[in-house]
Design a protein around this motif. Sequence first.
Motif, PDB file in Angstrom:
ATOM      1  N   ASP A  44      -9.019  19.538 -49.505  1.00  0.00           N
ATOM      2  CA  ASP A  44      -9.083  19.301 -48.057  1.00  0.00           C
ATOM      3  C   ASP A  44      -9.836  18.003 -47.806  1.00  0.00           C
ATOM      4  O   ASP A  44     -11.038  17.988 -47.531  1.00  0.00           O
ATOM      5  CB  ASP A  44      -9.782  20.472 -47.365  1.00  0.00           C
ATOM      6  CG  ASP A  44      -9.661  20.411 -45.842  1.00  0.00           C
ATOM      7  OD1 ASP A  44      -9.370  19.322 -45.313  1.00  0.00           O
ATOM      8  OD2 ASP A  44      -9.883  21.442 -45.197  1.00  0.00           O
ATOM      9  N   THR A  45      -9.112  16.907 -47.883  1.00  0.00           N
ATOM     10  CA  THR A  45      -9.765  15.597 -47.777  1.00  0.00           C
ATOM     11  C   THR A  45     -10.187  15.283 -46.352  1.00  0.00           C
ATOM     12  O   THR A  45     -11.084  14.448 -46.156  1.00  0.00           O
ATOM     13  CB  THR A  45      -8.845  14.492 -48.321  1.00  0.00           C
ATOM     14  OG1 THR A  45      -7.573  14.545 -47.662  1.00  0.00           O
ATOM     15  CG2 THR A  45      -8.640  14.658 -49.815  1.00  0.00           C
ATOM     16  N   LEU A  46      -9.584  15.932 -45.356  1.00  0.00           N
ATOM     17  CA  LEU A  46     -10.058  15.764 -43.977  1.00  0.00           C
ATOM     18  C   LEU A  46     -11.439  16.380 -43.825  1.00  0.00           C
ATOM     19  O   LEU A  46     -12.351  15.772 -43.249  1.00  0.00           O
ATOM     20  CB  LEU A  46      -9.075  16.386 -42.989  1.00  0.00           C
ATOM     21  CG  LEU A  46      -9.509  16.385 -41.516  1.00  0.00           C
ATOM     22  CD1 LEU A  46      -9.785  14.965 -41.024  1.00  0.00           C
ATOM     23  CD2 LEU A  46      -8.448  17.057 -40.653  1.00  0.00           C
ATOM     24  N   ALA A  49     -13.906  14.181 -45.490  1.00  0.00           N
ATOM     25  CA  ALA A  49     -14.191  12.984 -44.697  1.00  0.00           C
ATOM     26  C   ALA A  49     -15.123  13.300 -43.534  1.00  0.00           C
ATOM     27  O   ALA A  49     -16.028  12.517 -43.215  1.00  0.00           O
ATOM     28  CB  ALA A  49     -12.878  12.377 -44.185  1.00  0.00           C
ATOM     29  N   ARG A  50     -14.911  14.435 -42.896  1.00  0.00           N
ATOM     30  CA  ARG A  50     -15.791  14.834 -41.802  1.00  0.00           C
ATOM     31  C   ARG A  50     -17.215  15.065 -42.290  1.00  0.00           C
ATOM     32  O   ARG A  50     -18.187  14.708 -41.610  1.00  0.00           O
ATOM     33  CB  ARG A  50     -15.242  16.094 -41.131  1.00  0.00           C
ATOM     34  CG  ARG A  50     -14.033  15.822 -40.246  1.00  0.00           C
ATOM     35  CD  ARG A  50     -13.380  17.091 -39.776  1.00  0.00           C
ATOM     36  NE  ARG A  50     -12.425  16.835 -38.696  1.00  0.00           N
ATOM     37  CZ  ARG A  50     -11.488  17.686 -38.304  1.00  0.00           C
ATOM     38  NH1 ARG A  50     -11.373  18.868 -38.917  1.00  0.00           N
ATOM     39  NH2 ARG A  50     -10.671  17.366 -37.320  1.00  0.00           N
ATOM     40  N   PRO A  67      -9.580   9.742 -45.003  1.00  0.00           N
ATOM     41  CA  PRO A  67      -9.115  10.792 -45.927  1.00  0.00           C
ATOM     42  C   PRO A  67      -8.021  10.258 -46.847  1.00  0.00           C
ATOM     43  O   PRO A  67      -7.206   9.422 -46.452  1.00  0.00           O
ATOM     44  CB  PRO A  67      -8.561  11.879 -44.994  1.00  0.00           C
ATOM     45  CG  PRO A  67      -9.133  11.577 -43.648  1.00  0.00           C
ATOM     46  CD  PRO A  67      -9.317  10.094 -43.602  1.00  0.00           C
ATOM     47  N   ASP A  92     -15.800  20.168 -37.371  1.00  0.00           N
ATOM     48  CA  ASP A  92     -14.493  19.726 -36.885  1.00  0.00           C
ATOM     49  C   ASP A  92     -14.592  18.795 -35.674  1.00  0.00           C
ATOM     50  O   ASP A  92     -13.584  18.249 -35.227  1.00  0.00           O
ATOM     51  CB  ASP A  92     -13.590  20.909 -36.560  1.00  0.00           C
ATOM     52  CG  ASP A  92     -14.172  21.831 -35.504  1.00  0.00           C
ATOM     53  OD1 ASP A  92     -15.333  21.621 -35.085  1.00  0.00           O
ATOM     54  OD2 ASP A  92     -13.475  22.788 -35.103  1.00  0.00           O
ATOM     55  N   GLU A  95     -15.005  12.793 -35.915  1.00  0.00           N
ATOM     56  CA  GLU A  95     -13.759  12.034 -35.925  1.00  0.00           C
ATOM     57  C   GLU A  95     -13.748  11.073 -37.111  1.00  0.00           C
ATOM     58  O   GLU A  95     -14.663  10.262 -37.269  1.00  0.00           O
ATOM     59  CB  GLU A  95     -13.596  11.265 -34.622  1.00  0.00           C
ATOM     60  CG  GLU A  95     -13.429  12.155 -33.399  1.00  0.00           C
ATOM     61  CD  GLU A  95     -13.131  11.357 -32.144  1.00  0.00           C
ATOM     62  OE1 GLU A  95     -12.967  10.117 -32.258  1.00  0.00           O
ATOM     63  OE2 GLU A  95     -13.056  11.973 -31.068  1.00  0.00           O
ATOM     64  N   VAL A  96     -12.711  11.192 -37.927  1.00  0.00           N
ATOM     65  CA  VAL A  96     -12.579  10.286 -39.067  1.00  0.00           C
ATOM     66  C   VAL A  96     -11.694   9.111 -38.664  1.00  0.00           C
ATOM     67  O   VAL A  96     -11.106   9.091 -37.587  1.00  0.00           O
ATOM     68  CB  VAL A  96     -12.001  11.017 -40.289  1.00  0.00           C
ATOM     69  CG1 VAL A  96     -12.886  12.196 -40.657  1.00  0.00           C
ATOM     70  CG2 VAL A  96     -10.570  11.462 -40.054  1.00  0.00           C
ATOM     71  N   ASP A 100      -4.681   5.902 -44.200  1.00  0.00           N
ATOM     72  CA  ASP A 100      -4.779   6.678 -45.436  1.00  0.00           C
ATOM     73  C   ASP A 100      -5.591   5.889 -46.451  1.00  0.00           C
ATOM     74  O   ASP A 100      -5.669   4.657 -46.398  1.00  0.00           O
ATOM     75  CB  ASP A 100      -3.393   7.014 -45.989  1.00  0.00           C
ATOM     76  CG  ASP A 100      -2.677   5.783 -46.503  1.00  0.00           C
ATOM     77  OD1 ASP A 100      -2.815   5.475 -47.699  1.00  0.00           O
ATOM     78  OD2 ASP A 100      -2.001   5.106 -45.695  1.00  0.00           O
TER      79      ASP A 100
END
Length: 295
Positions: A44-46, A49-50, A67, A92, A95-96, A100
């Motif tokens: 889960d790269t999102l 990143a968060r 991400p 959540d 904001e990233v 990509d």
Amino acid sequence: MPSPTVRVIFDTDIGSDVDDALALAVLLGSPEVDLLGCTTVYGDTLLRARLAKRLVRLADRSLTVVPGAAKTLTDRPVWWAGHEGRLFADLDTEEVDAGDAVSYLVEEVSRAPGQVNVVAVGPLTNIARAMTVSPTFARDVRHLWIMGGRFDDAKPEHNLKCDPEAAAIVFDSGAPITVTGLEITTTVRLDGADVSAIAGAGALGEALKAEIEQWWRFWKAEWNSPHDPITVLTMLVPELFEFSPEGRVAIGTDGSSTFEPGGGRTRISTSAEAGQVAREIVRRIVAAAPRSWSA
């Protein structure tokens, strides 16, 4: 005379082992580092990143975080500890940055050939994809600083065995590489006294303490080896280490790694001043505390 600026992109699977978060803090606490951005990899790269965004914000800083590849090159199963991001109920809301990771890596490195270092401390999927997309990436990157492998026996190490196909592309690329394996990183430990010192560094330090203790509970120990911060220090304080001559690293299909001197541009870390390395890690993490904070 001030130290020259070291331009860095940090590629990480932050959120599982706490060492990625500690490495990010070391970079934030190093005045000679111009941290251009962070890319996340594996799973889960999102979420990863968060988490990076949150830790940077706790240091009262801002940073581009993009991400990257969630899957490995051959879609191998992803190992997931299960505690990633759990210490922040509102993660959540972070904001990233758009885009990509592979495009970001290629653009930043090609914009300044020979100037941008990449510190890669997770599976090497993003880096391999960047090399595949851009035939000049391996030539243009200043240096790759990799945490991965084990060079005193044939046992596979996590980062390389998670995506051995990517690792093979990276080590066969001809890019200048320094890789630090488990036989070196496991000589260094952080314990309770180190964690107490880190916890004193404002909101970032408190968050890192909680992340460290979470990892200790998962690992069922009260210490950890800071693999990824050690890799950062091979770049920033090389006098604390010894390195092999340049050679080649071969990657087995199981992710095992072997080194042969000569015929390549990769060197491996061969020793570390363990006590000094641990103290330097803690010192730089404490220095990452927001400037507005004082003990």
